[in-house]
Enzyme design. Structure first.
Site, mmCIF file in Angstrom:
data_model
loop_
_atom_site.group_PDB
_atom_site.id
_atom_site.type_symbol
_atom_site.label_atom_id
_atom_site.label_comp_id
_atom_site.label_asym_id
_atom_site.label_seq_id
_atom_site.Cartn_x
_atom_site.Cartn_y
_atom_site.Cartn_z
ATOM 1 N N GLY A 249 64.566 62.735 114.693
ATOM 2 C CA GLY A 249 65.404 63.542 113.795
ATOM 3 C C GLY A 249 66.491 62.726 113.113
ATOM 4 O O GLY A 249 66.658 62.807 111.887
ATOM 5 N N LYS B 142 48.133 63.499 115.152
ATOM 6 C CA LYS B 142 49.216 62.743 115.782
ATOM 7 C C LYS B 142 48.823 62.336 117.203
ATOM 8 O O LYS B 142 48.983 61.178 117.605
ATOM 9 C CB LYS B 142 50.476 63.609 115.795
ATOM 10 C CG LYS B 142 51.598 63.109 116.647
ATOM 11 C CD LYS B 142 52.303 61.917 116.036
ATOM 12 C CE LYS B 142 53.338 61.403 117.005
ATOM 13 N NZ LYS B 142 54.270 60.482 116.493
ATOM 14 N N LEU B 143 48.265 63.291 117.970
ATOM 15 C CA LEU B 143 47.822 62.962 119.327
ATOM 16 C C LEU B 143 46.719 61.911 119.270
ATOM 17 O O LEU B 143 46.691 60.963 120.049
ATOM 18 C CB LEU B 143 47.286 64.209 120.053
ATOM 19 C CG LEU B 143 48.235 65.368 120.309
ATOM 20 C CD1 LEU B 143 47.565 66.404 121.208
ATOM 21 C CD2 LEU B 143 49.527 64.892 120.950
ATOM 22 N N GLY C 194 67.377 68.945 116.293
ATOM 23 C CA GLY C 194 67.115 67.813 117.189
ATOM 24 C C GLY C 194 67.581 66.515 116.566
ATOM 25 O O GLY C 194 67.045 66.080 115.538
ATOM 26 N N LEU D 121 56.701 57.234 112.954
ATOM 27 C CA LEU D 121 57.570 56.050 113.055
ATOM 28 C C LEU D 121 57.568 55.511 114.484
ATOM 29 O O LEU D 121 57.391 56.259 115.444
ATOM 30 C CB LEU D 121 58.998 56.382 112.622
ATOM 31 C CG LEU D 121 59.847 57.340 113.437
ATOM 32 C CD1 LEU D 121 60.490 56.701 114.641
ATOM 33 C CD2 LEU D 121 60.931 57.920 112.541
ATOM 34 N N CYS E 34 55.927 58.477 123.834
ATOM 35 C CA CYS E 34 54.787 59.168 123.197
ATOM 36 C C CYS E 34 53.430 58.958 123.850
ATOM 37 O O CYS E 34 52.690 59.919 124.053
ATOM 38 C CB CYS E 34 54.682 58.732 121.738
ATOM 39 S SG CYS E 34 55.970 59.465 120.744
ATOM 40 N N PHE E 35 53.065 57.696 124.117
ATOM 41 C CA PHE E 35 51.665 57.417 124.445
ATOM 42 C C PHE E 35 51.172 58.213 125.653
ATOM 43 O O PHE E 35 50.162 58.903 125.585
ATOM 44 C CB PHE E 35 51.445 55.920 124.668
ATOM 45 C CG PHE E 35 51.427 55.114 123.400
ATOM 46 C CD1 PHE E 35 51.539 55.728 122.163
ATOM 47 C CD2 PHE E 35 51.286 53.740 123.428
ATOM 48 C CE1 PHE E 35 51.522 54.998 120.986
ATOM 49 C CE2 PHE E 35 51.261 52.987 122.259
ATOM 50 C CZ PHE E 35 51.386 53.617 121.049
ATOM 51 N N GLN E 36 51.884 58.084 126.783
ATOM 52 C CA GLN E 36 51.403 58.764 127.982
ATOM 53 C C GLN E 36 51.430 60.286 127.787
ATOM 54 O O GLN E 36 50.473 60.992 128.104
ATOM 55 C CB GLN E 36 52.242 58.340 129.186
ATOM 56 C CG GLN E 36 51.919 59.170 130.405
ATOM 57 C CD GLN E 36 52.019 58.394 131.697
ATOM 58 O OE1 GLN E 36 51.701 57.219 131.767
ATOM 59 N NE2 GLN E 36 52.480 59.061 132.735
ATOM 60 N N PHE F 76 61.364 49.762 126.942
ATOM 61 C CA PHE F 76 59.897 49.791 126.879
ATOM 62 C C PHE F 76 59.329 48.845 125.834
ATOM 63 O O PHE F 76 58.148 48.511 125.848
ATOM 64 C CB PHE F 76 59.371 51.222 126.690
ATOM 65 C CG PHE F 76 59.405 51.746 125.282
ATOM 66 C CD1 PHE F 76 60.561 52.266 124.743
ATOM 67 C CD2 PHE F 76 58.252 51.726 124.498
ATOM 68 C CE1 PHE F 76 60.578 52.764 123.435
ATOM 69 C CE2 PHE F 76 58.248 52.221 123.206
ATOM 70 C CZ PHE F 76 59.422 52.731 122.666
#
Ligand code: UDX
Length: 440
Positions: free
Chosen positions: A13, A175-176, A8, A118, A231-233, A293
């Site tokens: 990555g 992480k979540l 990836g 990150l 990521c957030f949503q 964003f």
């Protein structure tokens, strides 16, 4: 560890492997990806992502973890440590482990979860100076050995006390949890911003005062038109799903609310624009400054600009969009996509062919704002602070409106020029007080 193969070549990555290659010269780093154009771009001077501090270099380079795991099983001829780095639902590591061990007998696979924290736009800085590196693995002799091997890679540049080792599921869930906490912080500030507007308080002052409590801390307390990003949503939806699967509906609803407040903030912004402009934006030109964003990235995944633009188009506004890093193609693709919505599955539909005609994309803020009735600032690009707003004002019909969804413009200066200014969570312009935004 002599060779690392990263599957990836995206926002995580690419920069991560660039930093590992730079910091660990004795390790051979290879990056693979299912997209040949993406690999070609990494190997050119035109990198496929924009990230300050990342310059064109060399990479060689998939998408879904299951096909990645099957491929690893297919090609492995010796024992391997497989590191799950992308944000995945909890227990994906276990699934990967099953695929690997059932497809390849006689080879030992050690699975590690090493989530990446990150943020885009600061990827290289975050990789050089991480708050922590998290490595989760099996609590077995092989698992411990694998954890140590990966720890040795990071120890090239990260102080060892910042390298945290946990079991597999703690690492995946951390992480979540971290992303859910961060997003919750923004939704808390954004919920406060609505109350600030209603009461005459100033969200910047409230955030500053709250953030001086060392238990809360000053970062990540900026009110905005809403959080976005890949990521957030996604991570909160993941968390909600996991809670529901585990029979925890109250916990699921708690986290769901973070997304609902985020959606409310975007709707509130659109309603504010419409109500301020005599309750209609039909046929009016609205300049949209910023589509990414956040600043310093060309990424538009889940950007609040998509919902705001769709909302304005729903009231038949004509949009002229400018973002220094987002292409016209990308903007049209984003505005044509369906959006996930908890309560109104049919609420935000893709742009109709007529709406497409109402959108133009420019490469210049002055062009975008020329003859516009109103300006919406949706990304906090630094350049929006220093535009010649007098020149912009002179080229707009009056009254000229600025709706700042990121608190970047100098409200007093713009009001002196003659603009009617709305800035998230700030005391309202007398004009706006007479036109209260009603959230449908
Ligand atoms: C996030 C996490 O920060 C990172 O640790 C994780 O690895 C990936 O997800 P990213 O999505 O790149 O990183 O951006 P981030 O800086 O966290 O911002 C996310 C969104 O929140 C942006 O839309 C940003 O504008 C918004 N935001 C952030 C606010 O509205 N207010 C703030 O105070 C901070």
């Amino acid at each position: 560890m002599v060779k690392i193969c990263c599957i990836g070549a995206g926002y995580v990555g690419g920069p991560t492997m660039a930093v590992i290659a730079l910091k660990c010269p004795e390790i051979e780093v290879a990056v693979v990806d299912i997209s040949a154009p993406r690999i070609n771009a990494w190997n050119s001077d035109q990198l496929p992502i924009y990230e300050p501090g990342l310059e064109a270099g060399k990479a060689a380079d998939l998408t879904y973890w299951e096909s990645a795991a099957r491929m690893i099983a297919d090609v492995s001829t010796s024992d391997k440590i497989v590191v799950e780095k992308s944000t995945v639902p909890v227990k994906t590591a276990e699934a990967i482990e099953k695929i690997l061990t059932h497809n390849r007998k006689g080879i030992n696979f050690s699975i590690l979860s090493n989530p990446e924290f990150l943020a885009e736009g600061t990827a290289i800085k975050d990789l050089f100076h991480p708050d922590r590196v998290l490595i989760g693995g099996r609590e077995t002799p092989e698992g411990t050995k694998a954890i140590q091997a990966l720890k040795d890679v990071y120890a090239h540049w990260v102080p060892v006390d910042r390298i945290l080792c946990t079991n597999l599921w703690s690492a995946e869930l951390s992480k979540l949890a971290a992303n859910a906490f961060l997003a919750q912080r923004i939704s808390s500030v954004n919920a406060m911003s609505a109350l600030c507007e209603a009461t005459g308080a100033d969200i910047s002052q409230v955030s500053h005062s709250v953030g001086t409590d060392s238990r809360i801390g000053p970062k990540f307390l900026n009110a905005s038109v809403g959080f976005g990003g890949s990521c957030f949503q996604k991570d909160i939806l993941n968390l909600v799903y996991i809670c529901e699967c585990n029979g925890l509906p109250e916990v699921a609803n708690y986290w769901k609310q973070v997304i609902k407040v985020n959606d409310y903030q975007k709707t509130r912004f659109v309603n504010r624009v419409v109500s301020s402009m005599f309750n209609t934006v039909s046929g009016k030109k609205i300049a949209v400054l910023g589509f990414a964003f956040k600043k310093d990235t060309g990424d538009t995944r889940e950007t609040p600009a998509i919902d705001v633009c769709k909302g304005l188009l729903g009231d038949r506004a004509r949009l002229s969009i400018y973002d220094p890093q987002v292409t016209e193609d990308q903007i049209f693709r984003d505005l044509s996509m369906k959006k996930f919505d908890w309560d109104h599955p049919a609420h935000l539909q893709p742009m109709s062919p007529t709406s497409v005609k109402q959108v133009s994309v420019t490469w210049d803020a002055y062009e975008a704002t020329k003859d516009a009735h109103g300006i919406c600032v949706l990304t906090e690009w630094d350049e929006f602070k220093n535009l010649d707003y007098q020149r912009i004002y002179d080229n707009m019909p009056k009254p000229a409106f600025v709706f700042d969804g990121r608190n970047v413009v100098d409200v007093e200066k713009l009001r002196k020029i003659g603009f009617i200014v709305y800035s998230i969570g700030k005391p309202l312009d007398p004009w706006l007080k007479d036109m209260p935004a009603v959230v449908a």
